[in-house]
Structure formats: C-alpha cells, structure tokens
Design a protein around this motif. Structure first.
Motif, mmCIF file in Angstrom:
data_model
loop_
_atom_site.group_PDB
_atom_site.id
_atom_site.type_symbol
_atom_site.label_atom_id
_atom_site.label_comp_id
_atom_site.label_asym_id
_atom_site.label_seq_id
_atom_site.Cartn_x
_atom_site.Cartn_y
_atom_site.Cartn_z
ATOM 1 N N ARG A 99 128.868 96.948 94.263
ATOM 2 C CA ARG A 99 127.628 97.259 93.498
ATOM 3 C C ARG A 99 127.219 98.394 94.056
ATOM 4 O O ARG A 99 126.882 98.844 94.977
ATOM 5 C CB ARG A 99 126.589 96.129 93.526
ATOM 6 C CG ARG A 99 127.285 94.678 93.142
ATOM 7 C CD ARG A 99 126.438 93.568 93.251
ATOM 8 N NE ARG A 99 126.102 93.352 94.781
ATOM 9 C CZ ARG A 99 125.409 92.389 95.461
ATOM 10 N NH1 ARG A 99 124.714 91.634 94.602
ATOM 11 N NH2 ARG A 99 125.167 92.382 96.662
ATOM 12 N N ALA A 100 127.034 99.351 92.795
ATOM 13 C CA ALA A 100 126.485 100.659 92.937
ATOM 14 C C ALA A 100 124.866 100.481 93.283
ATOM 15 O O ALA A 100 124.434 99.630 93.138
ATOM 16 C CB ALA A 100 126.635 101.614 91.817
ATOM 17 N N PRO A 101 124.233 101.564 94.098
ATOM 18 C CA PRO A 101 122.889 101.505 94.249
ATOM 19 C C PRO A 101 122.068 101.285 93.173
ATOM 20 O O PRO A 101 121.087 100.769 93.148
ATOM 21 C CB PRO A 101 122.615 102.838 94.987
ATOM 22 C CG PRO A 101 123.714 103.379 95.477
ATOM 23 C CD PRO A 101 124.950 102.754 94.789
ATOM 24 N N ASP A 102 122.631 101.683 92.085
ATOM 25 C CA ASP A 102 121.780 101.607 90.686
ATOM 26 C C ASP A 102 121.997 100.225 89.845
ATOM 27 O O ASP A 102 121.632 100.168 88.750
ATOM 28 C CB ASP A 102 121.665 102.691 89.839
ATOM 29 C CG ASP A 102 123.374 102.898 89.363
ATOM 30 O OD1 ASP A 102 124.179 102.071 89.867
ATOM 31 O OD2 ASP A 102 123.557 103.740 88.152
ATOM 32 N N HIS A 103 122.857 99.439 90.550
ATOM 33 C CA HIS A 103 123.069 98.151 90.084
ATOM 34 C C HIS A 103 122.084 97.043 90.195
ATOM 35 O O HIS A 103 121.757 96.597 91.579
ATOM 36 C CB HIS A 103 124.512 97.805 90.458
ATOM 37 C CG HIS A 103 124.756 96.237 89.903
ATOM 38 N ND1 HIS A 103 125.577 96.264 88.883
ATOM 39 C CD2 HIS A 103 124.758 94.985 90.416
ATOM 40 C CE1 HIS A 103 125.972 94.923 88.654
ATOM 41 N NE2 HIS A 103 125.356 94.077 89.616
ATOM 42 N N PHE A 104 121.555 96.443 89.293
ATOM 43 C CA PHE A 104 120.560 95.258 89.539
ATOM 44 C C PHE A 104 120.910 94.082 88.693
ATOM 45 O O PHE A 104 121.319 94.205 87.739
ATOM 46 C CB PHE A 104 119.146 95.915 88.909
ATOM 47 C CG PHE A 104 118.436 97.102 89.677
ATOM 48 C CD1 PHE A 104 117.904 96.781 90.831
ATOM 49 C CD2 PHE A 104 118.880 98.124 89.356
ATOM 50 C CE1 PHE A 104 117.377 97.742 91.630
ATOM 51 C CE2 PHE A 104 118.048 99.347 90.116
ATOM 52 C CZ PHE A 104 117.455 99.175 91.160
ATOM 53 N N SER B 119 127.694 102.321 98.354
ATOM 54 C CA SER B 119 126.288 102.431 98.771
ATOM 55 C C SER B 119 126.160 102.391 100.497
ATOM 56 O O SER B 119 125.284 102.613 100.842
ATOM 57 C CB SER B 119 125.565 101.244 98.288
ATOM 58 O OG SER B 119 126.007 100.141 98.800
#
Length: 302
Positions: free
Chosen positions: A38-43, A91
């Motif tokens: 999961r990328a850092p901007d994945h929520f 990440s």
C-alpha cells in the motif's frame, strides 16, 4: 514469495513443464514493511491488514505464529520474512528494521516444528545480524554487509544468497518497466554495496547460495547471475553455489546438486567448459541437454 501448492503440484505431476519448486507460501511482512504494497497515500475505512498475491501483513508474535502455521499447513517448504526495507515497496526506506526479535524467533520456532526453516529478505548489515542471532537460516540479498555482519553469518552457520541479477536488471531496464523514481533511487543505493558484500562473504568462507530474485518481464535474465559473480568468485565456486550449496540450504544434500547413486537425476550437458567461461551458461544455445528428475526436458542433440 507467493509460490503455493497448486503450482508445485502441477510441476511435480508434469502438467506444467518447469523446474522443481520449493515454495514459502505468502511472505510475511509487518505493517508498512517491504511486503506491504500500500502506498503512503492509500487510506482505507478500517485498519485491516494487507494481503496480496506475494505477501501478507502480520503484527505481533501471536499473529506471526498463526500465519506461519497457516503457510506450513498449505505445504510451505520454508517461511519467508521481510526484515529490512526493500527496493520495490512504496513506503519503507532500505535502512528500516522490520519485525521485532520476538516475532522473528516465533517464526523460527514454528518452522522448526515442521522441520522447515526461515529465510529472510535482508539488505542491511543490522538486519542480517538480527536474523542469524534469532535463528534465521538464510539471508536473502545480503547486499550491504559489513565485517561484523559477515562474521555473524559465518558464526551461526547461516547461508547468504546474493541476488546480483535483479540489481543489474533494474538498473538496465527499470525505467522502461515503469518503476517509480523511489525504486530506482533505492536500487542505486544497494548496487553501490552489493559486490563488496559478496566479496566479504566469499573471503570469509561463508556458505553462499545462488539466487536471482528476478520477476515479471526480466525473468529471462536468470542465468545472468553466473557472469555477474565471476569478478569475485571462481567458476567452480559459483557452480557449487548453484548446486551443492543450494541443495544443502534446502535440506536436500545428497539428493540435489550432485551426480551420485541415490540422487535425483538432474543433469545438464553444456557445449563448452563453464570452468573456463562461466558465462556460457547464459547462452541457451549452448545448453544441449536438460534432464530433470530423470526426464529429458530439452534435447538439442536429437
């Protein structure tokens, strides 16, 4: 990571024409570790752990214990952990320590109940030391080792499996593969140390296995690993890494990596002498005969 029973069974039964497969099931990663894609901007709406085709996230000794048992239930031959940062994960920096010592020890304990072992993705010196002190059998990549890390690997009788081929591949074709700048920066970081680490391992008499870590569109570069090691290791040492040392690592000593009575009949007939030029193993037109488990898989002589 990601290999599983169905693929191994298909290979073993001859439904798929390919090599013998020893698989670890899903690799195990902590949240935000190398296996958490999961990328850092994945929520997400909840804090549910990540699970993909290659890896699954576990946090804490009890989650680790349960997931190791699950991979072993599925027939895993070994367990794979991610214990340092990695190149392709979005990440985590390379230098990041991953999993606590207790989590690593739990994985080792549970693997031992099935007479299996733990292999660990570990680029950094600190990660390698933590791994072998907690019972990990095999250090994958072993890219940024210092003298004390090499000494720890040797002292604990562990194996190191450098993977120069994937570094070479990403440097050559990474941009064309569409890899992000962060991954290209990371591969330059590990590339600066990889040859030195291999040289330190070789000079110290460490048990050096053979691996590539190649995936996807660069899988056809598997045999490149032979030539990439020749500036540091002799041809016979490289061949032993790919045969008898790997066999011992897998717990298949006397069965694989040797031509002997009672061993599995895996044979290559090569046009030329790899002890004179190890790079001929990159030339598939020079591989005249391939016999795997007593079955002829390729015969250019017929």
């Amino acid at each position: 990571a990601g290999g599983e029973h169905v693929l191994a069974a298909g290979l073993a039964k001859g439904l798929i024409d390919g090599p013998r497969l020893f698989y670890p099931g899903l690799a195990l990663s902590q949240t935000g570790g190398h296996g958490d894609m999961r990328a850092p901007d994945h929520f997400e709406g909840c804090a549910c752990a990540y699970c993909g085709a290659m890896s699954v996230v576990v946090d804490g000794p009890e989650e680790m214990r349960k997931m190791v048992r699950e991979q072993l239930r599925r027939g895993a031959h070994q367990i794979k952990l991610f214990v340092s940062g990695g190149v392709l994960s979005p990440s985590d920096p390379i230098w990041m320590d991953q999993f606590c010592d207790e989590e690593i020890r739990v994985a080792v304990e549970e693997a031992a109940t099935r007479r299996a072992y733990v292999m660990a993705h570990a680029h950094t010196n600190a990660a390698a030391i933590r791994c072998v002190k907690n019972g990990v059998r095999s250090i994958e990549h072993a890219t940024m080792l210092e003298a004390d890390g090499v000494a720890a690997i040797v002292e604990h009788g562990a194996y190191a499996v450098p993977t120069l081929a994937i570094i070479d591949a990403i440097r050559a074709v990474g941009p064309a593969m569409g890899l992000p700048a962060s991954a290209l920066d990371k591969v330059r970081e590990v590339s600066a140390h990889a040859a030195t680490s291999l040289d330190r391992l070789h000079r110290a008499g460490a048990k050096i296995g053979f691996g590539t870590d190649l995936l996807g569109s660069v899988m056809d570069r598997q045999s490149r690993e032979f030539a990439l090691r020749r500036e540091i290791m002799s041809p016979i040492a490289i061949l032993r890494s790919a045969t008898s040392v790997n066999a011992a690592l897998l717990g298949m000593e006397g069965k694989l990596g040797t031509i002997a009575h009672g061993a599995l009949a895996d044979l290559l007939l090569v046009d030329g002498n790899p002890l004179d030029d190890i790079s001929i193993l990159e030339r598939h037109d020079r591989i005249a005969l391939i016999v795997a488990d007593g079955r002829i898989r390729r015969n250019a002589l017929a």
